[in-house]
Design a protein around this motif. Structure first.
Motif, mmCIF file in Angstrom:
data_model
loop_
_atom_site.group_PDB
_atom_site.id
_atom_site.type_symbol
_atom_site.label_atom_id
_atom_site.label_comp_id
_atom_site.label_asym_id
_atom_site.label_seq_id
_atom_site.Cartn_x
_atom_site.Cartn_y
_atom_site.Cartn_z
ATOM 1 N N ARG B 26 0.812 -1.218 0.000
ATOM 2 C CA ARG B 26 0.000 0.000 0.000
ATOM 3 C C ARG B 26 0.846 1.270 0.000
ATOM 4 N N ASN B 39 -6.971 3.724 2.016
ATOM 5 C CA ASN B 39 -8.316 3.164 1.896
ATOM 6 C C ASN B 39 -9.299 3.986 2.703
ATOM 7 N N THR B 119 -8.503 5.879 -2.447
ATOM 8 C CA THR B 119 -9.226 4.926 -3.292
ATOM 9 C C THR B 119 -10.737 5.006 -3.042
#
Lengths: 242, 242
Positions: B26, B39, B119
């Motif tokens: 990530r 996220n 995202t």
């Protein structure tokens, strides 16, 4: 002592006179940059029907749907770009500048970098601040609009349009910059062509958007200063190719 | 031919594996910049009461009204900065970072310039994207929030806060930059201190504000990349004095 008091009074008078002169001219230079004071245009004769049905303007130079009947004859015919005047005028690109100057008394400014000083930001929506900007051999139109997209919540929308075709507009980049109170907001984009509809650009929100609180933070005494710079974007495109 | 097909398949597999590796980490580096995939955090337990009564936060390090009972004892006590977790934790500035890391698994990134890649921008409001950023000897918190100020019209708000006092925060300038589709939007400001309430900063709109259409223009495949840079603002203040 009386002498000094009178001298001081005379100096104050001179400053006042100079200020009046500036106010009358509505255009002056500050810190080497051309500052243009732009008064608002508020009209009750707001005619949203002019481009109300226009969807996202296309890049192919097609006029908005509301002008399709004209487009069939001449795709270069432009409706009047003073949105709040509900002006029925339509004309060719070549005469848009003279129409805006002569009929609507919109100022035209020269220079690569100018400061657009919009006054009376407190006025209720809908209100427009409009100026023309002559630069790099072309004329541009800057529109700042106060509008209530959501009832009771006015927002400010600023965009720059080229008085030319979409293909010509693709060669330029414009920058709008606000700078005050330790905050800076910059918007850079390719100008749209005036053949597209200013209303649809603003309703799409594809421009600099300010809510009321941000506009207040950037305003000084009810006036909002927007720095404007226009450059040719050919360098950018060649960089992208590399 | 079969050999080439199998070679091509192997290369594709390698690319896929590498992508999976990136996804797992990530955090990866693109064009020399650290990119952090963030996220979203969506919670139904949204607790607007936490700072609902907070007015514009003051610069004097006073806690929002809802924490006045704490402020009387210790003005350095900070409520949990994960707004949508409705976390009841309160603690001193020194332990905010470890609380955010350990309890809420918020990543911390090093480097003067990073890219925050949020995202799943399509997720319904309220949604938060949060990351910590370690830079110039301090820790900062970046909060991107999707919120419906006007019902049915979600907007995105992005701000940076210093995990430190308001006096310390005054020494820095943060910049958030969006750049895509021939458009660029930059916001520069002094970070607020986490002693002020993130909710009030966002409700005041004193941050980078994006409507849905602009967020879509700047997004790529549902993800929004925000370039972040932090500098010390001492140079600016000395310039201002000159």
């Amino acid at each position: 002592m009386l002498f000094f008091t009178q001298c001081f009074g005379a100096v104050l008078d001179l400053i006042h006179l100079r200020f009046q002169h500036y106010k009358a001219k509505r255009v002056f230079s500050a810190a080497g940059q051309l500052v243009c004071v732009v008064n608002p245009t508020h009209s009750l004769k707001y005619a949203p029907t002019l481009c109300a049905t226009a969807q996202t303007s296309t890049e192919q130079g097609i006029l908005p749907p509301c002008h399709h009947h004209e487009a069939e004859h001449d795709p270069q015919l432009v409706p009047c770009m003073c949105p709040l005047f509900s002006c029925p005028w339509e004309g060719h690109l070549e005469v848009v500048v003279s129409h805006l100057r002569q009929t609507h008394h919109i100022n035209i400014l020269q220079g690569a970098e100018i400061v657009f000083l919009a006054t009376d930001m407190h006025l209720p929506a809908p209100t427009d601040w409009i100026i023309m900007h002559s630069c790099l051999g072309h004329q541009f139109l800057l529109v700042l609009r106060k509008q209530e997209k959501y009832e009771g919540h006015p927002q400010f929308f600023a965009t720059m349009m080229l008085i030319g075709t979409p293909t010509q507009a693709d060669n330029f980049t414009y920058r709008l910059e606000l700078n005050r109170n330790q905050r800076r907001l910059k918007w850079e984009a390719t100008p749209r062509s005036v053949l597209e509809c200013v209303d649809s650009v603003i309703s799409d929100g594809d421009c600099l958007v300010l809510n009321t609180s941000l506009a207040q933070l950037f305003s000084d005494n009810g006036s909002l200063a927007i720095g404007i710079a226009i450059t040719t974007s050919k360098v950018h495109s060649s960089e992208a190719e590399m």
